[in-house]
Design a protein around this motif. Sequence first.
Motif, mmCIF file in Angstrom:
data_model
loop_
_atom_site.group_PDB
_atom_site.id
_atom_site.type_symbol
_atom_site.label_atom_id
_atom_site.label_comp_id
_atom_site.label_asym_id
_atom_site.label_seq_id
_atom_site.Cartn_x
_atom_site.Cartn_y
_atom_site.Cartn_z
ATOM 1 N N VAL A 140 -10.738 98.174 6.214
ATOM 2 C CA VAL A 140 -10.971 96.800 6.671
ATOM 3 C C VAL A 140 -11.119 96.761 8.187
ATOM 4 O O VAL A 140 -11.995 96.075 8.722
ATOM 5 C CB VAL A 140 -9.831 95.872 6.189
ATOM 6 C CG1 VAL A 140 -9.908 94.514 6.842
ATOM 7 C CG2 VAL A 140 -9.868 95.736 4.675
ATOM 8 N N LYS A 141 -10.288 97.502 8.895
ATOM 9 C CA LYS A 141 -10.368 97.534 10.358
ATOM 10 C C LYS A 141 -11.726 98.071 10.805
ATOM 11 O O LYS A 141 -12.349 97.532 11.718
ATOM 12 C CB LYS A 141 -9.245 98.390 10.927
ATOM 13 C CG LYS A 141 -9.208 98.425 12.436
ATOM 14 C CD LYS A 141 -8.052 99.283 12.920
ATOM 15 C CE LYS A 141 -7.935 99.326 14.416
ATOM 16 N NZ LYS A 141 -9.146 99.721 15.120
ATOM 17 N N TRP A 151 -7.582 87.940 8.205
ATOM 18 C CA TRP A 151 -7.225 89.147 8.955
ATOM 19 C C TRP A 151 -5.843 88.991 9.583
ATOM 20 O O TRP A 151 -5.009 89.885 9.495
ATOM 21 C CB TRP A 151 -8.276 89.435 10.024
ATOM 22 C CG TRP A 151 -7.907 90.551 10.953
ATOM 23 C CD1 TRP A 151 -7.523 90.429 12.253
ATOM 24 C CD2 TRP A 151 -7.873 91.955 10.661
ATOM 25 N NE1 TRP A 151 -7.261 91.661 12.787
ATOM 26 C CE2 TRP A 151 -7.462 92.615 11.830
ATOM 27 C CE3 TRP A 151 -8.136 92.705 9.528
ATOM 28 C CZ2 TRP A 151 -7.327 93.999 11.894
ATOM 29 C CZ3 TRP A 151 -7.997 94.088 9.591
ATOM 30 C CH2 TRP A 151 -7.598 94.720 10.765
ATOM 31 N N ASP A 152 -5.597 87.848 10.198
ATOM 32 C CA ASP A 152 -4.296 87.605 10.816
ATOM 33 C C ASP A 152 -3.174 87.639 9.781
ATOM 34 O O ASP A 152 -2.110 88.219 10.022
ATOM 35 C CB ASP A 152 -4.290 86.263 11.553
ATOM 36 C CG ASP A 152 -5.188 86.264 12.781
ATOM 37 O OD1 ASP A 152 -5.482 87.359 13.319
ATOM 38 O OD2 ASP A 152 -5.597 85.159 13.198
ATOM 39 N N GLN A 198 -0.143 90.473 9.512
ATOM 40 C CA GLN A 198 1.256 90.043 9.508
ATOM 41 C C GLN A 198 1.995 90.632 8.316
ATOM 42 O O GLN A 198 3.120 91.115 8.453
ATOM 43 C CB GLN A 198 1.353 88.518 9.492
ATOM 44 C CG GLN A 198 2.775 88.004 9.537
ATOM 45 C CD GLN A 198 3.525 88.459 10.779
ATOM 46 O OE1 GLN A 198 3.013 88.346 11.878
ATOM 47 N NE2 GLN A 198 4.715 88.986 10.618
ATOM 48 N N LYS A 199 1.376 90.599 7.148
ATOM 49 C CA LYS A 199 1.998 91.176 5.953
ATOM 50 C C LYS A 199 2.224 92.678 6.142
ATOM 51 O O LYS A 199 3.281 93.205 5.789
ATOM 52 C CB LYS A 199 1.146 90.941 4.709
ATOM 53 C CG LYS A 199 1.087 89.516 4.272
ATOM 54 C CD LYS A 199 2.396 89.070 3.679
ATOM 55 C CE LYS A 199 2.281 87.651 3.149
ATOM 56 N NZ LYS A 199 3.560 87.093 2.807
ATOM 57 N N LEU A 200 1.237 93.369 6.709
ATOM 58 C CA LEU A 200 1.396 94.807 6.950
ATOM 59 C C LEU A 200 2.522 95.077 7.944
ATOM 60 O O LEU A 200 3.307 96.020 7.758
ATOM 61 C CB LEU A 200 0.093 95.422 7.464
ATOM 62 C CG LEU A 200 -1.006 95.638 6.443
ATOM 63 C CD1 LEU A 200 -2.226 96.257 7.111
ATOM 64 C CD2 LEU A 200 -0.534 96.508 5.293
ATOM 65 N N TYR A 233 -2.015 93.643 -0.298
ATOM 66 C CA TYR A 233 -3.120 94.384 -0.896
ATOM 67 C C TYR A 233 -4.242 93.435 -1.317
ATOM 68 O O TYR A 233 -5.419 93.694 -1.056
ATOM 69 C CB TYR A 233 -2.634 95.212 -2.087
ATOM 70 C CG TYR A 233 -3.677 96.169 -2.580
ATOM 71 C CD1 TYR A 233 -3.879 97.387 -1.941
ATOM 72 C CD2 TYR A 233 -4.481 95.853 -3.667
ATOM 73 C CE1 TYR A 233 -4.860 98.262 -2.383
ATOM 74 C CE2 TYR A 233 -5.450 96.719 -4.117
ATOM 75 C CZ TYR A 233 -5.633 97.927 -3.471
ATOM 76 O OH TYR A 233 -6.600 98.790 -3.903
ATOM 77 N N ASN A 234 -3.888 92.319 -1.940
ATOM 78 C CA ASN A 234 -4.900 91.349 -2.365
ATOM 79 C C ASN A 234 -5.633 90.745 -1.174
ATOM 80 O O ASN A 234 -6.857 90.561 -1.219
ATOM 81 C CB ASN A 234 -4.268 90.257 -3.221
ATOM 82 C CG ASN A 234 -3.822 90.763 -4.571
ATOM 83 O OD1 ASN A 234 -4.333 91.751 -5.079
ATOM 84 N ND2 ASN A 234 -2.853 90.100 -5.165
ATOM 85 N N LEU A 235 -4.908 90.430 -0.108
ATOM 86 C CA LEU A 235 -5.556 89.929 1.111
ATOM 87 C C LEU A 235 -6.521 90.969 1.667
ATOM 88 O O LEU A 235 -7.636 90.653 2.082
ATOM 89 C CB LEU A 235 -4.515 89.576 2.176
ATOM 90 C CG LEU A 235 -3.779 88.264 2.021
ATOM 91 C CD1 LEU A 235 -2.621 88.197 3.022
ATOM 92 C CD2 LEU A 235 -4.709 87.090 2.233
ATOM 93 N N GLY A 236 -6.082 92.214 1.672
ATOM 94 C CA GLY A 236 -6.942 93.289 2.166
ATOM 95 C C GLY A 236 -8.199 93.449 1.341
ATOM 96 O O GLY A 236 -9.296 93.642 1.880
#
Length: 87
Positions: A14-15, A43-44, A48-50, A69-72
């Motif tokens: 993603v990055k 992304w924010d 934050q979750k990571l 993981y789902n956000l990613g």
Amino acid sequence: MSMKDDLNKLNETVKQYRDELRVQMHLAQQDVRDEWDDLDEYWDKFRQKLDDIRHDADGVGQDTRETAYNLGEELKAGYERIRKRLK
């Protein structure tokens, strides 16, 4: 592969997508920019979750890992859509 490894790999993908697209955004049409802005909010949240997971790896529940993981995955799909539109 563990969930932590999956998240790290997803984060790097993603990055990379985000960094590549940022360079191309100055040429993009407004609708692409709007989608980019929406993804930037995700992304924010993802970052934050990571960070939460990394700082409290043992105390973080499976639901937090799954949310990250789902956000990613949503980010990855969104960045892939933008990449295709910019080609």
